[in-house]
Design an enzyme around this catalytic site. Structure first.
Site, PDB file in Angstrom:
ATOM      1  N   ASP A  21       1.126  -1.113   0.066  1.00  0.00           N
ATOM      2  CA  ASP A  21       0.292   0.040  -0.298  1.00  0.00           C
ATOM      3  C   ASP A  21       0.642   1.858  -0.275  1.00  0.00           C
ATOM      4  O   ASP A  21       1.767   1.310   0.909  1.00  0.00           O
ATOM      5  CB  ASP A  21      -1.194  -0.301   0.908  1.00  0.00           C
ATOM      6  N   ASN A  69     -10.868  -2.323  -5.508  1.00  0.00           N
ATOM      7  CA  ASN A  69     -10.141  -1.317  -6.398  1.00  0.00           C
ATOM      8  C   ASN A  69     -10.810  -1.285  -7.361  1.00  0.00           C
ATOM      9  O   ASN A  69     -10.518  -0.291  -7.779  1.00  0.00           O
ATOM     10  CB  ASN A  69      -8.467  -1.950  -6.194  1.00  0.00           C
TER      11      ASN A  69
HETATM   12  C1  IPE Z   1      -5.114  -2.588   0.004  1.00  0.00           C
HETATM   13  O1  IPE Z   1      -5.044  -1.282  -0.723  1.00  0.00           O
HETATM   14  C2  IPE Z   1      -5.168  -3.234  -1.352  1.00  0.00           C
HETATM   15  C3  IPE Z   1      -4.123  -3.459  -2.143  1.00  0.00           C
HETATM   16  C4  IPE Z   1      -2.726  -3.200  -1.580  1.00  0.00           C
HETATM   17  C5  IPE Z   1      -3.899  -3.758  -3.212  1.00  0.00           C
HETATM   18  P1  IPE Z   1      -5.914  -0.196  -0.807  1.00  0.00           P
HETATM   19  O2  IPE Z   1      -5.413   1.027  -0.332  1.00  0.00           O
HETATM   20  O3  IPE Z   1      -6.697  -0.286  -1.742  1.00  0.00           O
HETATM   21  O4  IPE Z   1      -6.655  -0.353   0.473  1.00  0.00           O
HETATM   22  P2  IPE Z   1      -8.198   1.010   1.875  1.00  0.00           P
HETATM   23  O5  IPE Z   1      -9.092   0.898   0.674  1.00  0.00           O
HETATM   24  O6  IPE Z   1      -7.510   2.192   1.860  1.00  0.00           O
HETATM   25  O7  IPE Z   1      -8.529   0.273   2.687  1.00  0.00           O
HETATM   26  C1  IPE Z   2      -1.576   0.185  -3.432  1.00  0.00           C
HETATM   27  O1  IPE Z   2      -1.331   1.754  -3.325  1.00  0.00           O
HETATM   28  C2  IPE Z   2      -1.448  -0.319  -4.754  1.00  0.00           C
HETATM   29  C3  IPE Z   2      -3.100  -1.280  -5.316  1.00  0.00           C
HETATM   30  C4  IPE Z   2      -3.998  -1.078  -4.155  1.00  0.00           C
HETATM   31  C5  IPE Z   2      -3.086  -1.224  -6.100  1.00  0.00           C
HETATM   32  P1  IPE Z   2      -2.355   2.475  -3.126  1.00  0.00           P
HETATM   33  O2  IPE Z   2      -2.975   2.847  -5.132  1.00  0.00           O
HETATM   34  O3  IPE Z   2      -3.479   2.261  -2.129  1.00  0.00           O
HETATM   35  O4  IPE Z   2      -2.341   3.517  -2.716  1.00  0.00           O
HETATM   36  P2  IPE Z   2      -2.183   4.452  -2.126  1.00  0.00           P
HETATM   37  O5  IPE Z   2      -2.661   4.148  -0.538  1.00  0.00           O
HETATM   38  O6  IPE Z   2      -3.961   5.729  -2.552  1.00  0.00           O
HETATM   39  O7  IPE Z   2      -1.420   6.532  -1.466  1.00  0.00           O
HETATM   40 MG    MG Z   3      -4.242   2.237  -0.755  1.00  0.00          MG
END
Ligand code: IPE
Ligand code: IPE
Ligand code: MG
Length: 246
Positions: A21, A69
């Site tokens: 994340d 997502n």
């Molecule tokens: C969790 O990250 C999913 C992945 C790392 C693929 P998110 O960024 O989607 O999670 P939330 O929405 O902040 O909980």
């Molecule tokens: C994790 O990084 C990747 C996926 C969830 C696909 P994020 O895209 O969630 O990045 P933040 O949490 O918004 O910084």
């Molecule tokens: Mg995230």
């Protein structure tokens, strides 16, 4: 080079799972678009996969895309799918070199056909590799997984293939995407968020949790080693008392 002698080879987590994340925030901090963060996230994936294989980890499961997502802006979803295809193509060599077998869990039917095809190809090409099992969680949601397991069990009961009294931990396990994998020993989440976000709820029942305040593109070998060392310092009691373990 890091001092790997700090890692006890006799107490390695067999299965490490990672919630990767913070790509978006990493990019934002640099005044860039989120896609820049995802591109750099791919590099951290490669390093982490190679490092885990080198450290003799047997199972590595990476949360790459959740069922939730799909709700992101379409342009970001498309970018993530495009990155998935290009990295699968590029990383086949890395997998072969390290004897890694690729696996995927999640609602894979929901992936764009190009991504699904590429994924299937790399899974087939690495199917006989005997080293680490690398599992990508794609369009994965733990509740989804549990719902589909419950449905399949209900159908089997209805068709008299099993009786309700046959349903136990093992049978539920057998109906999950992860049926051929051991439970998670160590769950790492980057980016400073302290939540699970619908990842492997059943499989982490007794996992050690490790939250680190680093965005995913910055996650390095040093952080991985620190997570493993932290894991090795913990006493996993599984409900027993400390005295019972020694
Ligand atoms: C969790 O990250 C999913 C992945 C790392 C693929 P998110 O960024 O989607 O999670 P939330 O929405 O902040 O909980
Ligand atoms: C994790 O990084 C990747 C996926 C969830 C696909 P994020 O895209 O969630 O990045 P933040 O949490 O918004 O910084
Ligand atoms: Mg995230």
């Amino acid at each position: 080079m890091l001092d790997l002698t700090q890692i006890n080879q006799n107490n390695l987590p067999k299965h490490i799972a990672v919630i990767m994340d913070g790509n978006g925030r990493w990019a934002k901090e640099r005044g860039k678009l989120r896609v820049f963060g995802h591109e750099n996230g791919v590099k951290a994936v490669r390093k982490t996969v190679e490092n885990c294989a080198r450290l003799n980890i047997k199972y590595l499961t990476l949360y790459a895309f959740s069922t939730e997502n799909w709700k992101r802006p379409q342009i970001e979803v498309q970018t993530l799918m495009r990155l998935l295809v290009s990295s699968l193509r590029k990383e086949l060599k890395t997998l072969e070199k390290n004897n890694i077998r690729l696996n995927a869990i999640g609602n894979l039917d929901a992936l764009p056909s190009k991504a699904a095809k590429e994924l299937k190809e790399v899974i087939e090409k690495t199917a006989t590799n005997k080293g680490m099992v690398l599992t990508l969680a794609l369009s994965y949601g733990s509740r989804n997984e549990l719902v589909s397991a419950v449905k399949n069990l209900a159908i089997k009961v209805k068709n008299n293939l099993i009786s309700p009294t046959d349903i136990d931990d093992n049978l539920i396990n057998e109906h999950l995407y992860t049926h051929d994998m051991p439970d998670v020993d160590l769950l790492i989440r980057t980016s400073g968020e302290h939540r699970i976000s619908n990842f492997l709820l059943w499989q982490i029942a007794y996992a050690e949790l490790y939250f680190i305040d680093v965005f995913w593109p910055d996650f390095s070998e040093k952080h991985l080693v620190e997570a493993i060392i932290s894991y090795q310092k913990r006493e996993r009691r599984f409900g027993k008392t400390s005295e019972q373990l020694s």
